[in-house]
Write an enzyme that holds these catalytic residues in place. Structure first.
Site, PDB file in Angstrom:
ATOM      1  CG  ASP A  97      93.205 -15.826  43.996  1.00 36.57           C
ATOM      2  OD1 ASP A  97      92.095 -15.291  43.819  1.00 36.57           O
ATOM      3  OD2 ASP A  97      94.101 -15.860  43.131  1.00 36.57           O
ATOM      4  CG  ASP A 198      88.838 -15.068  40.762  1.00 39.22           C
ATOM      5  OD1 ASP A 198      89.781 -14.874  39.980  1.00 39.22           O
ATOM      6  OD2 ASP A 198      87.863 -15.785  40.473  1.00 39.22           O
ATOM      7  CD  GLU A 248      90.598 -11.277  37.715  1.00 37.38           C
ATOM      8  OE1 GLU A 248      91.213 -11.684  36.718  1.00 37.38           O
ATOM      9  OE2 GLU A 248      89.717 -11.958  38.274  1.00 37.38           O
ATOM     10  CG  HIS A 316      96.962 -16.887  37.068  1.00 35.86           C
ATOM     11  ND1 HIS A 316      96.767 -15.643  37.634  1.00 35.86           N
ATOM     12  CD2 HIS A 316      95.765 -17.494  37.086  1.00 35.86           C
ATOM     13  CE1 HIS A 316      95.499 -15.528  37.982  1.00 35.86           C
ATOM     14  NE2 HIS A 316      94.870 -16.631  37.657  1.00 35.86           N
ATOM     15  CG  ASP A 317      94.063 -15.428  34.349  1.00 35.99           C
ATOM     16  OD1 ASP A 317      94.064 -16.679  34.414  1.00 35.99           O
ATOM     17  OD2 ASP A 317      93.468 -14.706  35.159  1.00 35.99           O
TER      18      ASP A 317
HETATM   19  C1  GLC Z   1      90.063 -15.059  37.264  1.00 33.60           C
HETATM   20  C2  GLC Z   1      91.294 -15.907  37.391  1.00 33.60           C
HETATM   21  C3  GLC Z   1      91.290 -16.943  36.305  1.00 33.60           C
HETATM   22  C4  GLC Z   1      90.052 -17.801  36.455  1.00 33.60           C
HETATM   23  C5  GLC Z   1      88.797 -16.932  36.479  1.00 33.60           C
HETATM   24  C6  GLC Z   1      87.602 -17.714  36.925  1.00 33.60           C
HETATM   25  O1  GLC Z   1      90.044 -14.321  36.107  1.00 33.60           O
HETATM   26  O2  GLC Z   1      92.436 -15.100  37.369  1.00 33.60           O
HETATM   27  O3  GLC Z   1      92.442 -17.730  36.317  1.00 33.60           O
HETATM   28  O4  GLC Z   1      89.962 -18.717  35.413  1.00 33.60           O
HETATM   29  O5  GLC Z   1      88.935 -15.875  37.385  1.00 33.60           O
HETATM   30  O6  GLC Z   1      87.656 -17.949  38.300  1.00 33.60           O
END
Ligand code: GLC
Ligand code: CA
Length: 540
Positions: A97, A198, A248, A316-317
């Site tokens: 990540d 991310d 992402e 995970h979100d």
């Molecule tokens: C992304 C991650 C999440 C995190 C956010 C801030 O969306 O998947 O878990 O809280 O970034 O880094």
């Protein structure tokens, strides 16, 4: 350059909740090493690890304080190297990540940046003088409150898209970018095969004078025009080394797919966000046709030769997919999990399975705020109390939507802590571990786990699932998703009833003679789809 990722199955690991090897209640790298055999057996080709870097864990690793160190609770660099080596020996690649929109406020760059305006780190973050004693604008942050926090030391505001403990890096600062790029190259040297990047659609911000758009509160720092310059620089580094990349990309819509993931796109694929909203209609019902439409839009935008999809139903979100789209009651859990699995695993793109999804882990019930770890949920809880909600009412609202639902320990067996650890884990175990667990599902032929294995095998056996065309069939029924995958050798129809009610579909009459390759029901009726029925049909 090899495009191995097109044929691969990805598996996302949230290390904190996967497997605890030294029984301190927290999952770790050696815990992952113990389970490589399980992943191989499932058919996994690469694993994506959510952040394992040093971090004060305000946002569980998404607040990095040292990009070059492994968090102590996860193990050592030696453990990581052993993981890479053992995974490679099994043919499993490693994806890290990459959190480069922001760091932790404990990172030494930030600590130095706040000291004064003359040191070499001064521009690594986004600072702004107070304007008439106030923050520069009214933009809200994603985790609640303003995007600006006043720093007493530098006597200035700094910008944070997420929590105030996660200051945003300044992508206008060349020296900062050089350091990030060096860090990326260093991880590649450690044997990493690629990166999940991310929150990358947030790195560019609009002009500070812009007011918040109440309809789209994140608009001023999400996929803002001009972001392409930064993305091209980043992409050049990744391409130079031929490593895999999945960005992402919240806020990126299907009509921009080509720019992001086309032939000259920034990344190999992205996690788009259009299909994962909960799609509640105003009456609280699930709006399955909106889900279907979003999936179809991305399938059509990224046909073969025009880009590539990252296929996912969980991470995970977000809450567990069976609890959201299916039915998590024992009599429906496996059936509806199979429907969701078949629906997305045979689409065009690279499938990602989130840990526990393959055994049908579900949401749990969080009764009090003390059971919650996710910072955003805790923030929201206090907001609700301020708005006059009782503690119970606030919890009942948040329990089914908190991302902690995805973070309960992986259920390996039915022992006290589900075989995750011998000690009380950092996050509570779902009580359905008694029957939802890897051990039980391995021996049960009809389990979701074995169904996932079959789907993965089919994907590997038939190239059509990699390079075939995708065609959506309009069934005229909102809750039935029907599509076709076709190449020179094969021609398959996938048909899935996403609802818990039987659906009559006269068009099925035409398939009467066709062979059903896989289904979640032992017998099929000709024109009726049973609740959550999923069929894979081979056309002659
Ligand atoms: C992304 C991650 C999440 C995190 C956010 C801030 O969306 O998947 O878990 O809280 O970034 O880094
Ligand atoms: Ca541990």
């Amino acid at each position: 350059m090899s495009e191995w990722w097109k044929e691969a199955i990805g598996y996302q690991i949230y290390p904190r909740s996967f497997n605890d090897s030294n029984h301190d209640g927290i999952g770790d790298i050696n815990g992952i090493r113990e389970k490589l055999g399980y992943l191989k057996e499932l058919g996994v080709d690469f694993i994506w690890l959510t952040p394992i870097y040093q971090s004060p864990n305000f946002d569980n690793g998404y607040d990095i304080s040292d990009y070059y160190e492994i968090a102590e609770e996860f193990g050592t660099m030696g453990d990581f190297k052993a993981l890479v080596k053992e995974a490679k020996a099994l043919g499993i690649k490693i994806v890290m990540d990459l959190v480069i929109n922001h760091t932790s406020n404990q990172h030494h760059w930030f600590q130095k940046s706040r000291q004064n305006e003359t040191n070499e780190y001064r521009d690594y973050y986004i600072w702004h003088e107070p304007v008439d004693g106030q923050p520069p604008n009214d933009w809200p942050s994603i985790f609640g409150g303003s995007v600006w926090t006043y720093d007493e030391v530098r006597k200035s505001y700094y910008f944070h898209a997420f929590a105030k403990e996660q200051p945003d890096l300044n992508w206008n600062c060349q020296a900062m970018k050089e350091e990030l790029f060096q860090m990326i190259e260093w991880w590649i040297e450690q044997g990493v095969d690629g990166f999940r990047i991310d929150t990358i659609s947030h790195i560019k911000k609009a002009a500070w004078e812009t007011h918040v758009d109440k309809e789209h509160p994140l608009k001023n720092y999400q996929n803002v025009a001009g972001i392409e310059e930064y993305l091209r620089e980043l992409s050049a580094i990744l391409k130079k080394h031929g490593v895999f990349s999945v960005g992402e990309a919240s806020g990126v819509l299907a009509d921009e797919a080509e720019k992001w993931v086309g032939e000259d796109g920034y990344f190999n694929m992205i996690f788009e966000f259009e299909h994962i909203g909960l799609w509640r209609k105003s009456n609280g019902e699930l709006d399955l046709s909106t889900l279907k439409d979003a999936l179809v839009r991305w399938q059509e935008a990224c046909g073969v030769g025009r880009g590539w999809n990252a296929l996912y139903m969980e991470n995970h979100d977000i809450p567990r997919s069976i609890s959201v789209y299916g039915n998590d009651q024992p009599e429906w859990r496996t059936l509806s999990g199979k429907a969701i699995g078949m629906m997305y695993l045979l689409l065009q793109g690279t499938p990602f399975i989130y840990q526990g999804q393959e055994i049908g882990m579900t949401n749990t019930t969080f009764q009090e705020i003390a059971e919650i770890n996710a910072t955003d949920t805790i923030y929201r809880y206090h907001e609700l109390l301020e708005d006059g909600y009782s503690q119970e009412a606030a919890m009942s609202l948040l329990s089914s939507i908190t991302r902690d639902n995805a973070r309960t320990p992986m259920q390996w067996n039915d022992s006290e802590y589900a075989g995750f650890s011998k000690r009380q884990p950092w996050m509570k175990v779902n009580s359905n571990k008694a029957f939802v667990n890897v051990a039980a599902e391995t021996t049960d032929e009809d389990s979701l786990l074995n169904f996932y294995k079959q789907l993965i095998e089919l994907r590997k056996e038939h190239r059509v699932f990699v390079d075939g065309t995708f065609t959506n069939y309009e069934t005229g029924n909102e809750v039935v998703f029907c599509y076709n995958r076709k190449n020179q050798e094969d021609d398959f129809t996938i048909i899935v009833n996403l609802s818990g009610q039987p659906q009559e579909l006269t068009m099925l009459e035409a398939c009467r003679q066709q062979r059903v390759v896989l289904s979640n029901y032992p017998d099929q009726q000709v024109t009726i789809l049973q609740p959550y029925e999923a069929r894979l049909i081979a056309n002659p």
